[in-house]
Design a protein around this motif. Structure first.
Motif, PDB file in Angstrom:
ATOM      1  N   PRO A  26       0.826  -1.207   0.000  1.00 38.52           N
ATOM      2  CA  PRO A  26       0.000   0.000   0.000  1.00 38.52           C
ATOM      3  C   PRO A  26       0.864   1.262   0.000  1.00 38.52           C
ATOM      4  O   PRO A  26       1.834   1.372   0.741  1.00 38.52           O
ATOM      5  CB  PRO A  26      -0.805  -0.115   1.302  1.00 38.52           C
ATOM      6  N   GLY A  27       0.518   2.186  -0.871  1.00 42.93           N
ATOM      7  CA  GLY A  27       1.230   3.456  -0.955  1.00 42.93           C
ATOM      8  C   GLY A  27       2.460   3.438  -1.845  1.00 42.93           C
ATOM      9  O   GLY A  27       3.096   4.466  -2.046  1.00 42.93           O
ATOM     10  N   GLU A  66      -1.745   1.502 -12.004  1.00 44.56           N
ATOM     11  CA  GLU A  66      -1.513   2.339 -10.816  1.00 44.56           C
ATOM     12  C   GLU A  66      -2.868   2.755 -10.252  1.00 44.56           C
ATOM     13  O   GLU A  66      -3.684   3.336 -10.969  1.00 44.56           O
ATOM     14  CB  GLU A  66      -0.696   3.586 -11.181  1.00 44.56           C
ATOM     15  N   TRP A  67      -3.106   2.459  -8.998  1.00 43.36           N
ATOM     16  CA  TRP A  67      -4.387   2.756  -8.365  1.00 43.36           C
ATOM     17  C   TRP A  67      -4.232   3.929  -7.414  1.00 43.36           C
ATOM     18  O   TRP A  67      -3.400   3.909  -6.519  1.00 43.36           O
ATOM     19  CB  TRP A  67      -4.888   1.519  -7.620  1.00 43.36           C
ATOM     20  N   ARG A 100      -6.712   7.385  -0.382  1.00 45.24           N
ATOM     21  CA  ARG A 100      -5.264   7.223  -0.297  1.00 45.24           C
ATOM     22  C   ARG A 100      -4.835   6.015   0.534  1.00 45.24           C
ATOM     23  O   ARG A 100      -3.659   5.760   0.677  1.00 45.24           O
ATOM     24  CB  ARG A 100      -4.600   8.482   0.252  1.00 45.24           C
ATOM     25  N   MET A 101      -5.776   5.260   1.104  1.00 45.61           N
ATOM     26  CA  MET A 101      -5.402   4.098   1.905  1.00 45.61           C
ATOM     27  C   MET A 101      -5.049   2.898   1.036  1.00 45.61           C
ATOM     28  O   MET A 101      -4.260   2.056   1.441  1.00 45.61           O
ATOM     29  CB  MET A 101      -6.538   3.713   2.853  1.00 45.61           C
ATOM     30  N   LEU A 102      -5.620   2.801  -0.146  1.00 47.92           N
ATOM     31  CA  LEU A 102      -5.427   1.627  -0.973  1.00 47.92           C
ATOM     32  C   LEU A 102      -4.594   1.909  -2.217  1.00 47.92           C
ATOM     33  O   LEU A 102      -4.639   1.150  -3.179  1.00 47.92           O
ATOM     34  CB  LEU A 102      -6.787   1.047  -1.376  1.00 47.92           C
ATOM     35  N   SER A 155       0.225  -0.466  -6.906  1.00 47.85           N
ATOM     36  CA  SER A 155       0.394  -0.855  -8.304  1.00 47.85           C
ATOM     37  C   SER A 155       0.004  -2.314  -8.446  1.00 47.85           C
ATOM     38  O   SER A 155       0.113  -3.097  -7.498  1.00 47.85           O
ATOM     39  CB  SER A 155       1.849  -0.697  -8.747  1.00 47.85           C
ATOM     40  N   GLU A 156      -0.418  -2.663  -9.653  1.00 47.66           N
ATOM     41  CA  GLU A 156      -0.762  -4.050  -9.939  1.00 47.66           C
ATOM     42  C   GLU A 156      -0.183  -4.413 -11.294  1.00 47.66           C
ATOM     43  O   GLU A 156      -0.345  -3.669 -12.261  1.00 47.66           O
ATOM     44  CB  GLU A 156      -2.278  -4.213  -9.951  1.00 47.66           C
TER      45      GLU A 156
END
Length: 117
Positions: free
Chosen positions: A67-68, A97-98, A103-105, A108-109
């Motif tokens: 996360p982040g 990129e999510w 902003r908690m989740l 990148s995937e």
């Protein structure tokens, strides 16, 4: 204390550099490695491709960054390679990129293919 059991994998990204030329005029390909801990790597259903003689199966995995952490900000590109648990993987497709509003989740995937993209 709560332990995040999903984000516990360490992966190494090998980021190809721009080719340069040595003193003899020979091309030299440089690379940079970036280690990221706290990733989540999970298998995806094996995808097959029927050929005339047999079905060829590739192992696919989904990698989520911690996360982040945004992999593109670390220099990772779709032509980078990934080493996870002693095996090398290619990145298949683009880096997702999510950036959710809370902003908690943010993460990148990417999708990985063993043995080639």
């Amino acid at each position: 204390m709560v332990t995040d059991l999903l984000h516990r994998d360490m992966v190494t990204f090998t980021i190809p550099g721009k080719p340069t030329v040595d003193d003899n005029g020979e091309p030299v390909i440089s690379s940079e490695t970036v280690k990221v801990s706290g990733c989540n790597v999970q298998p995806i259903v094996a995808m097959g491709d029927d050929t005339f003689l047999a079905q060829v199966t590739q192992n696919h995995y989904r990698l989520n960054s911690p996360p982040g952490v945004h992999l593109s900000e670390l220099g990772v590109t779709p032509d980078s390679t990934v080493t996870w648990r002693g095996s090398d993987y290619s990145i298949s497709g683009e880096i997702g990129e999510w950036y959710p509003g809370d902003r908690m989740l943010e993460h990148s995937e990417i999708y990985l293919v063993k043995g080639g993209g």
